[in-house]
Write a protein that holds these residues in place. Structure first.
Motif, PDB file in Angstrom:
ATOM      1  N   SER A 104       0.838  -1.196   0.000  1.00 53.86           N
ATOM      2  CA  SER A 104       0.000   0.000   0.000  1.00 53.86           C
ATOM      3  C   SER A 104       0.879   1.254   0.000  1.00 53.86           C
ATOM      4  O   SER A 104       2.096   1.169   0.154  1.00 53.86           O
ATOM      5  CB  SER A 104      -0.925   0.016   1.233  1.00 53.86           C
ATOM      6  N   LYS A 105       0.258   2.406  -0.153  1.00 53.72           N
ATOM      7  CA  LYS A 105       1.010   3.659  -0.231  1.00 53.72           C
ATOM      8  C   LYS A 105       1.298   4.202   1.160  1.00 53.72           C
ATOM      9  O   LYS A 105       0.747   5.227   1.571  1.00 53.72           O
ATOM     10  CB  LYS A 105       0.231   4.694  -1.049  1.00 53.72           C
ATOM     11  N   SER A 106       2.164   3.521   1.881  1.00 51.08           N
ATOM     12  CA  SER A 106       2.505   3.998   3.209  1.00 51.08           C
ATOM     13  C   SER A 106       3.956   3.705   3.540  1.00 51.08           C
ATOM     14  O   SER A 106       4.785   4.606   3.629  1.00 51.08           O
ATOM     15  CB  SER A 106       1.576   3.382   4.267  1.00 51.08           C
ATOM     16  N   MET A 107       4.302   2.431   3.691  1.00 52.36           N
ATOM     17  CA  MET A 107       5.635   2.076   4.149  1.00 52.36           C
ATOM     18  C   MET A 107       6.676   2.231   3.042  1.00 52.36           C
ATOM     19  O   MET A 107       7.728   2.829   3.251  1.00 52.36           O
ATOM     20  CB  MET A 107       5.626   0.661   4.708  1.00 52.36           C
ATOM     21  N   ALA A 108       6.391   1.686   1.873  1.00 52.69           N
ATOM     22  CA  ALA A 108       7.291   1.846   0.725  1.00 52.69           C
ATOM     23  C   ALA A 108       6.525   1.533  -0.554  1.00 52.69           C
ATOM     24  O   ALA A 108       5.835   0.521  -0.637  1.00 52.69           O
ATOM     25  CB  ALA A 108       8.506   0.940   0.856  1.00 52.69           C
ATOM     26  N   TYR A 109       6.667   2.404  -1.542  1.00 53.75           N
ATOM     27  CA  TYR A 109       6.019   2.210  -2.832  1.00 53.75           C
ATOM     28  C   TYR A 109       6.739   3.087  -3.850  1.00 53.75           C
ATOM     29  O   TYR A 109       7.435   4.041  -3.486  1.00 53.75           O
ATOM     30  CB  TYR A 109       4.530   2.584  -2.772  1.00 53.75           C
ATOM     31  N   THR A 110       6.599   2.775  -5.109  1.00 49.23           N
ATOM     32  CA  THR A 110       7.226   3.582  -6.153  1.00 49.23           C
ATOM     33  C   THR A 110       6.210   4.550  -6.751  1.00 49.23           C
ATOM     34  O   THR A 110       5.043   4.195  -6.948  1.00 49.23           O
ATOM     35  CB  THR A 110       7.817   2.707  -7.273  1.00 49.23           C
ATOM     36  N   ASP A 111       6.671   5.768  -7.028  1.00 46.59           N
ATOM     37  CA  ASP A 111       5.795   6.739  -7.681  1.00 46.59           C
ATOM     38  C   ASP A 111       5.829   6.532  -9.197  1.00 46.59           C
ATOM     39  O   ASP A 111       6.415   5.560  -9.698  1.00 46.59           O
ATOM     40  CB  ASP A 111       6.166   8.166  -7.282  1.00 46.59           C
ATOM     41  N   GLU A 112       5.222   7.451  -9.937  1.00 44.35           N
ATOM     42  CA  GLU A 112       5.107   7.300 -11.389  1.00 44.35           C
ATOM     43  C   GLU A 112       6.465   7.243 -12.080  1.00 44.35           C
ATOM     44  O   GLU A 112       6.613   6.629 -13.148  1.00 44.35           O
ATOM     45  CB  GLU A 112       4.288   8.464 -11.967  1.00 44.35           C
ATOM     46  N   SER A 113       7.472   7.861 -11.474  1.00 48.67           N
ATOM     47  CA  SER A 113       8.807   7.870 -12.073  1.00 48.67           C
ATOM     48  C   SER A 113       9.673   6.693 -11.610  1.00 48.67           C
ATOM     49  O   SER A 113      10.820   6.568 -12.028  1.00 48.67           O
ATOM     50  CB  SER A 113       9.514   9.184 -11.732  1.00 48.67           C
ATOM     51  N   GLY A 114       9.106   5.826 -10.739  1.00 49.53           N
ATOM     52  CA  GLY A 114       9.866   4.691 -10.240  1.00 49.53           C
ATOM     53  C   GLY A 114      10.678   4.982  -8.993  1.00 49.53           C
ATOM     54  O   GLY A 114      11.466   4.142  -8.547  1.00 49.53           O
ATOM     55  N   TYR A 115      10.493   6.173  -8.417  1.00 50.04           N
ATOM     56  CA  TYR A 115      11.241   6.566  -7.216  1.00 50.04           C
ATOM     57  C   TYR A 115      10.558   6.012  -5.975  1.00 50.04           C
ATOM     58  O   TYR A 115       9.328   6.062  -5.849  1.00 50.04           O
ATOM     59  CB  TYR A 115      11.299   8.096  -7.137  1.00 50.04           C
TER      60      TYR A 115
END
Length: 339
Positions: free
Chosen positions: A43-54
């Motif tokens: 989920s979008k909390s602990m760790a996830y990549t944004d649209e640019s892969g960051y």
């Protein structure tokens, strides 16, 4: 009797040599050139990549602190999805170096696991979530509901105790990992799902962009201190990790933030001088880059800044700091002086 004593001494020596041989500190991490951090990537909390892969999220920021301390390169990281019941296996196999989010501590785990708790990284809560909107005024409105939960976990133990304490007649459906529980919840096999507030509110944020179906309920089942872990056979890494995790907490306690690190260059306090690397020796004794804390603060801020950006008031998740405040501000976060 003498033979028994000799045998025990020899056994102790063999064990000591084995432990020493396996206790490689940072050697394996340095050899591969990056640090691998385990967490929950669901989920979008602990760790996830944004649209640019960051990589975004609070655990990604903590992992970057490790990389900056070890390599002077905050992008020398790899994030790995690890379920809470697979932490020991992931550490011993070398799939990860450090386990971060969603791992609590229990007596059974401490005795049987090959994972060693480093320190509390933050405090989470166990809550419920449901699909759709609700007009429910209390948990009584969910009496008898099916609840998806991770099997053989502290979440299961907590919700089972809650169920018995309040006579909720919940039917607990257990699953081997978080993804399986999440998918069963999506497929309407259960009315409720229980787990980490960080995870479920991050999941709600993900679902908002899809079909606006997830509602997080306010009931708190339990508070969950979340620990970082390393392998038991690498106590040097555990010690190093403890002080890396402590650094942004201590910075906040001392009023050091992303905006004022250089202002502390002339401060005579030994702990601050050591922390910020103006006195270089102590971080070098750990085998780490002495100026890493200054760079980490400039990029990500102290503990409070990291929390607010990823989880708190400056994020879409917007979870109040509560227990994640410093102890002097009414929370449970404790910082140790760096001397």
């Amino acid at each position: 009797m003498k033979l028994k004593l000799i045998f025990l001494v020899l056994l102790g020596l063999v064990w000591s040599e084995t432990l020493h041989a396996n206790d490689n500190g940072l050697a394996k991490i340095n050899k591969k050139g990056y640090v691998t951090c385990g967490t929950n990537l669901g989920s979008k909390s602990m760790a996830y990549t944004d649209e640019s892969g960051y990589w975004r999220g609070i655990d990604a920021d903590i992992c970057r602190n490790f990389a900056l301390a070890i390599f002077a390169n905050e992008e020398a990281i790899k994030m790995q999805n690890v379920d809470s019941d697979k932490v020991s296996q992931a550490l011993i196999s070398g799939n990860i170096d450090i386990m971060l989010g969603n791992s609590t501590l229990s007596a059974k785990q401490e005795v049987t696991s090959e994972a060693a708790a480093i320190d509390v990284i933050y405090y989470d809560k166990q809550i419920f979530a449901m699909r759709g909107e609700t007009e429910a005024t209390s948990m009584e409105d969910f009496r008898g509901s099916k609840v998806c939960v991770l099997d053989k976990s502290s979440d299961y133990a907590n919700v089972n105790a809650y169920n018995h304490k309040y006579g909720m007649e919940f039917k607990l459906l257990t699953f081997p990992n978080t993804d399986a529980a999440k998918q069963a919840f999506y497929l309407k096999r259960c009315q409720l799902i229980t787990g980490s507030e960080f995870f479920l509110k991050g999941l709600a944020e993900t679902m908002i962009t899809q079909d606006k179906r997830l509602t997080v309920l306010p009931e708190v089942i339990a508070y969950r201190p979340i620990y970082a872990y390393s392998a038991k056979n690498n106590p040097k890494l555990r010690i190093i990790g403890k002080w890396i995790i402590n650094a942004p907490k201590l910075a906040e306690q001392q009023g050091i933030s992303s905006k004022n690190t250089e202002a502390f260059a002339s401060v005579k306090d030994e702990s601050i001088q050591n922390l910020l690397g103006f006195n270089q020796q102590l971080w070098m004794d750990f085998g780490l880059n002495p100026d890493w804390v200054r760079k980490a603060l400039e990029q990500r801020g102290n503990f409070g800044e990291m929390y607010d950006k990823n989880i708190g008031e400056d994020s879409a998740i917007n979870i109040k700091r509560d227990k994640n405040n410093l102890i002097e501000n009414g929370g449970l976060i404790i910082a140790s002086p760096f001397v």
